[in-house]
Design an enzyme around this catalytic site. Structure first.
Site, PDB file in Angstrom:
ATOM      1  N   SER A  54     -25.933 -47.009  25.271  1.00  0.00           N
ATOM      2  CA  SER A  54     -24.529 -47.756  25.068  1.00  0.00           C
ATOM      3  C   SER A  54     -23.542 -45.996  23.567  1.00  0.00           C
ATOM      4  CB  SER A  54     -24.481 -49.011  24.499  1.00  0.00           C
ATOM      5  OG  SER A  54     -22.781 -49.342  24.809  1.00  0.00           O
ATOM      6  N   HIS A 106     -24.174 -53.947  31.963  1.00  0.00           N
ATOM      7  CA  HIS A 106     -24.076 -53.743  30.903  1.00  0.00           C
ATOM      8  C   HIS A 106     -25.180 -53.860  30.263  1.00  0.00           C
ATOM      9  CE1 HIS A 106     -23.311 -49.958  28.424  1.00  0.00           C
ATOM     10  NE2 HIS A 106     -23.142 -50.906  26.850  1.00  0.00           N
ATOM     11  N   ASP A 161     -24.314 -52.562  36.190  1.00  0.00           N
ATOM     12  CA  ASP A 161     -22.749 -51.402  34.853  1.00  0.00           C
ATOM     13  C   ASP A 161     -21.797 -51.111  35.567  1.00  0.00           C
ATOM     14  OD1 ASP A 161     -22.155 -50.952  32.634  1.00  0.00           O
ATOM     15  OD2 ASP A 161     -23.766 -50.177  31.628  1.00  0.00           O
TER      16      ASP A 161
END
Length: 390
Positions: free
Chosen positions: A156, A354, A321
């Site tokens: 991320s 995610h 995601d």
């Protein structure tokens, strides 16, 4: 506190505060004359200082990546990947976790004392960029005498830092692992971040960021920000599988209190977050996310931004995601290929959205472990190259 640590755990760990007195110029035009980085390390640095791995954290992460603090019952946030015999094997690697500047877990940030005033920085702490973090992390490498990281790894926002590392310091990073990330935020992602910031800044207890002076916390705003964020970290499939339309009381109550399991879950996550994270840090971190766009310095051409990188890349994306979809990772892949760089890419089929990058999904760990083996195999060559470089 656990009576016995798992055999593949790094065990009991302690954080270290590293002080820097060399002024750090920032992208915003301001300077930090002195600052602290809170870190943790696992494993041993070899004699050549060629086995070091930097772990970069996501928005709400920190330096406590693996092992247990005194009194803990749960380990660090990526303990599933770091430890003896795990993908990032601490029998082979010296692993460094760092809390970014502007964080709220010990590094210089809004909730820490400004040496100029003797009071918390609060909203006066400067806005940071991913590149600012990378520059500060390079100074951390200097502190340990590490000329080149064997790898910089992150998921991320952490993946964005790893990408920036390869661009800013091409000679100081051997491998770059970018997991569940993107080359810049989409308008939708910026919009989610703005909703979260508005929830916090409009909380009556926020006091324009000076809630420390009032001995208050904008708890409601933080709860709402986390709830919005948490929805984006999960997938529709994952939420359906985990919660469906199950009701806590088993029937409709015909009032506005939480009745569905997913409502209770989000409220629990928001409540927990509001007591453990700093509101000013949340604003700062989301802005750093919004600002990230390394191609902007290269005529908005990502392949041009990557022209001088020397690191070998491993990109990992997850099918469900939608915050940082596989298409965003493939943008990085295409740019690297256009620039003629060495890159591997995989998409992991998972329902977790995610958040999947934090979960030890078997196929994910299998690929992760295989690539880390490649990094370990490169260490002898790295030692020889560094000898010639110096």
């Amino acid at each position: 506190m656990l009576k016995k640590f798992p055999d593949d755990s790094v065990g009991l760990v302690e954080s270290q505060a590293i002080e820097f007195n060399d002024p750090l110029g920032l992208a915003c035009g301001r300077t930090l004359d002195q600052y602290t980085l809170m870190i943790e390390t696992y494993g041993e640095l070899n004699a050549d200082k060629t086995n070091a791995i930097l772990i970069c954290h996501a928005l709400s992460g920190h330096h406590h990546v693996a092992g247990y603090h005194q009194g803990d019952t749960k380990p660090g946030w990526w303990d599933s990947a770091i430890g003896p015999g795990k993908a990032i094997d601490t029998n082979k690697f010296f692993v460094v976790g760092v809390n970014n500047l502007g964080g709220c877990h010990g590094s210089s940030g809004p909730n820490q004392i400004d040496p100029q005033t003797g009071k918390p920085y609060g909203p006066d702490f400067p806005l940071m960029t991913v590149k600012d973090w990378v520059v500060s992390q390079a100074r951390l490498a200097d502190h340990f005498g590490i000329w080149q990281w064997a790898a910089v790894i992150g998921g991320s926002l952490g993946g964005m830092q790893a990408l920036q590392w390869a661009i800013t310091y091409p000679d100081r990073i051997r491998h770059c692992m970018v997991i569940a990330a993107a080359p810049k935020l989409s308008a939708q992602n910026i919009a989610f971040n703005e909703v979260a910031r508005q929830a916090i800044s409009k909380d009556p207890q926020f006091y324009n960021g000076r809630y420390y002076d009032h001995d208050e916390v904008p708890k409601t705003g933080l709860m709402l920000a986390r709830m919005v964020g948490h929805i984006t970290y999960l997938s529709d499939d994952g939420m359906r599988e985990k919660f469906g339309r199950e009701m806590s009381a088993g029937k409709l109550m015909f009032d506005f209190n939480p009745q569905f399991e997913v409502e209770s879950y989000l409220q629990y996550q928001g409540e927990r977050f509001s007591t453990s994270f700093d509101a000013n840090t949340y604003l700062l971190m989301t802005k750093a996310l919004d600002y990230f766009d390394p191609a902007s310095e290269f005529n908005h051409d990502l392949s041009l931004a990557l022209k001088h990188v020397t690191a070998k890349f491993m990109l990992i994306a997850f099918t469900t995601d939608w915050r940082f979809s596989p298409e965003r990772s493939r943008e990085i892949l295409d740019a690297l290929m256009d620039a003629g760089k060495e890159v591997s890419y995989t998409e992991i089929d998972s329902p977790q959205g995610h958040d999947a990058f934090l979960i030890p999904i078997p196929r994910y760990m299998e690929i992760f472990n295989a690539y880390m083996g490649r990094i370990a195999a490169d260490i002898p060559a790295l030692a020889e190259e560094n000898t010639h470089a110096r």
